[in-house]
Design a protein around this motif. Sequence first.
Motif, mmCIF file in Angstrom:
data_model
loop_
_atom_site.group_PDB
_atom_site.id
_atom_site.type_symbol
_atom_site.label_atom_id
_atom_site.label_comp_id
_atom_site.label_asym_id
_atom_site.label_seq_id
_atom_site.Cartn_x
_atom_site.Cartn_y
_atom_site.Cartn_z
ATOM 1 N N ASP A 22 -5.981 -1.878 -6.066
ATOM 2 C CA ASP A 22 -6.830 -1.591 -7.226
ATOM 3 C C ASP A 22 -6.605 -0.183 -7.753
ATOM 4 O OD1 ASP A 22 -7.877 -4.141 -7.304
ATOM 5 O OD2 ASP A 22 -9.635 -3.637 -6.095
ATOM 6 N N GLU A 26 -5.669 -0.445 -11.496
ATOM 7 C CA GLU A 26 -6.800 -0.135 -12.370
ATOM 8 C C GLU A 26 -6.965 1.342 -12.686
ATOM 9 O OE1 GLU A 26 -10.276 -1.993 -10.698
ATOM 10 O OE2 GLU A 26 -9.217 -3.897 -10.458
ATOM 11 N N THR A 31 1.122 -1.587 -12.718
ATOM 12 C CA THR A 31 0.734 -2.993 -12.607
ATOM 13 C C THR A 31 1.814 -3.889 -12.008
ATOM 14 O OG1 THR A 31 1.416 -3.352 -14.895
ATOM 15 C CG2 THR A 31 -0.917 -2.821 -14.506
#
Length: 170
Positions: A22, A26, A31
């Motif tokens: 994460d 995030e 990604t």
Amino acid sequence: MEWTINGARRSAEPDIRTTLLDLLREHLDLTGAKKGCDHGQCGACTVLIAPAGSEAGARRVLSCLCLAVMHQDDRITTIEGIADGAALHPLQRAFIAHDGYQCGYCTPGQICSAVGMLDEAAKGWPSHASAELAAPTLARAEIAERMSGNLCRCAAYPNIVDAIAEVAAA
């Protein structure tokens, strides 16, 4: 807080309960590592981590299973850091040449895992399928066993093994 990711210092202020996956996706907009199962069963989130203060090579890690704060001092490599600038890593080229991907979702984790696996084999670490403990060879069954933690829903396994075998033989 700061991390060394793909050779660069990156900072973010995530909650201390944030997983490494994460954090990457995030908070740092990296990604490439994918959230597949979020339970450490598919390998889509595999990254490479080298311990801080160690000259040891990087190990394969399921980033969904570890907290980001655990790795602040370590060297983290994601799929975004595998290539050398514009020059693709040999495994990336081999995956393209052997069509080692279908939808591509698992490919970043597969490639990071394969990089780590080849390093483990080069160090002489045996696997469950190793016929010889002293000097394991990377036959197809050996590669498949070593990559068994990475799932591909498209079943591109033969092509993935072909790609890894080509790089292993080089």
